[in-house]
Design a protein around this motif. Sequence first.
Motif, PDB file in Angstrom:
ATOM      1  N   TRP A 235       0.821  -1.215   0.000  1.00  0.00           N
ATOM      2  CA  TRP A 235       0.000   0.000   0.000  1.00  0.00           C
ATOM      3  C   TRP A 235       0.854   1.263   0.000  1.00  0.00           C
ATOM      4  O   TRP A 235       0.543   2.231  -0.685  1.00  0.00           O
ATOM      5  CB  TRP A 235      -0.969  -0.006   1.193  1.00  0.00           C
ATOM      6  CG  TRP A 235      -2.185  -0.834   0.890  1.00  0.00           C
ATOM      7  CD1 TRP A 235      -2.448  -2.096   1.329  1.00  0.00           C
ATOM      8  CD2 TRP A 235      -3.266  -0.460   0.041  1.00  0.00           C
ATOM      9  NE1 TRP A 235      -3.645  -2.532   0.806  1.00  0.00           N
ATOM     10  CE2 TRP A 235      -4.176  -1.543   0.012  1.00  0.00           C
ATOM     11  CE3 TRP A 235      -3.571   0.681  -0.701  1.00  0.00           C
ATOM     12  CZ2 TRP A 235      -5.351  -1.519  -0.722  1.00  0.00           C
ATOM     13  CZ3 TRP A 235      -4.751   0.703  -1.436  1.00  0.00           C
ATOM     14  CH2 TRP A 235      -5.626  -0.384  -1.441  1.00  0.00           C
ATOM     15  N   GLN A 236       1.966   1.220   0.743  1.00  0.00           N
ATOM     16  CA  GLN A 236       2.870   2.373   0.730  1.00  0.00           C
ATOM     17  C   GLN A 236       3.441   2.588  -0.665  1.00  0.00           C
ATOM     18  O   GLN A 236       3.579   3.726  -1.122  1.00  0.00           O
ATOM     19  CB  GLN A 236       4.014   2.169   1.741  1.00  0.00           C
ATOM     20  CG  GLN A 236       3.563   2.206   3.189  1.00  0.00           C
ATOM     21  CD  GLN A 236       3.221   0.822   3.733  1.00  0.00           C
ATOM     22  OE1 GLN A 236       2.796  -0.059   2.993  1.00  0.00           O
ATOM     23  NE2 GLN A 236       3.400   0.629   5.027  1.00  0.00           N
ATOM     24  N   SER A 237       3.761   1.494  -1.331  1.00  0.00           N
ATOM     25  CA  SER A 237       4.308   1.589  -2.694  1.00  0.00           C
ATOM     26  C   SER A 237       3.265   2.128  -3.666  1.00  0.00           C
ATOM     27  O   SER A 237       3.574   2.946  -4.538  1.00  0.00           O
ATOM     28  CB  SER A 237       4.816   0.220  -3.157  1.00  0.00           C
ATOM     29  OG  SER A 237       5.845  -0.244  -2.312  1.00  0.00           O
ATOM     30  N   LEU A 238       2.013   1.678  -3.505  1.00  0.00           N
ATOM     31  CA  LEU A 238       0.927   2.174  -4.356  1.00  0.00           C
ATOM     32  C   LEU A 238       0.722   3.671  -4.172  1.00  0.00           C
ATOM     33  O   LEU A 238       0.607   4.420  -5.149  1.00  0.00           O
ATOM     34  CB  LEU A 238      -0.377   1.455  -4.002  1.00  0.00           C
ATOM     35  CG  LEU A 238      -0.773   0.237  -4.812  1.00  0.00           C
ATOM     36  CD1 LEU A 238      -2.004  -0.409  -4.194  1.00  0.00           C
ATOM     37  CD2 LEU A 238      -1.025   0.597  -6.254  1.00  0.00           C
ATOM     38  N   VAL A 239       0.672   4.093  -2.912  1.00  0.00           N
ATOM     39  CA  VAL A 239       0.496   5.516  -2.612  1.00  0.00           C
ATOM     40  C   VAL A 239       1.677   6.317  -3.171  1.00  0.00           C
ATOM     41  O   VAL A 239       1.493   7.380  -3.788  1.00  0.00           O
ATOM     42  CB  VAL A 239       0.332   5.752  -1.097  1.00  0.00           C
ATOM     43  CG1 VAL A 239       0.403   7.238  -0.754  1.00  0.00           C
ATOM     44  CG2 VAL A 239      -0.979   5.154  -0.600  1.00  0.00           C
TER      45      VAL A 239
END
Length: 196
Positions: free
Chosen positions: A132-136
């Motif tokens: 999720w951090q990578s997506l954001v």
Amino acid sequence: MASAASTFVVEGIRHILEGLDHVLFVLCMVLGAATLRSLVARVTGFTLGHTVTLIMGFFGLAPQGSWFIPSVETLIALSIVFAAVDAVLRPPEDATGNVRAVTLTALIGLLHGFGFSFMLQNILKVDAPNVWQSLVAFNIGVEIGQLLIIAAIWPIVLFLRSRPSPVWRIASVSTAIAASVLATIWVVDRVGFFFA
């Protein structure tokens, strides 16, 4: 974790700046904005749209048929033609026009978000740590790239609009025609996939 996030921010910036179809759409979005307020409205709509489908596409919440990616790529090219024509033919905006602009760019953003997600799937796996951090971070990178394009173009637009009226008209129509011609070539090329 911070280094991974910064990597995906850079990837998001790189993807939009290297994706000529996305650059041309943002260019046409800027051409069609009568004021900074209406430009912010367009950017907001585009961001909302592409964020939703970037996440959906990445997690596989989209059709999986072999026809889907070529269809999205074809529609992205058509969105450039639409945005170019809309930029030079639409009358000056009022509050209703801004609502319309947000709605239209949000719908077009849905298409572009799928395009972003196809690329992201090549560099990030669904089961990766900190997904999720990578997506954001990737989405933030896309936004930074979009803002860099706008920051480069908007001052030129303001300068040309301050010149005598025919200067801006010639510049905007010529730019829109060039973008439309290139996008139409892409449409023809991408439609060819379905007959190959």
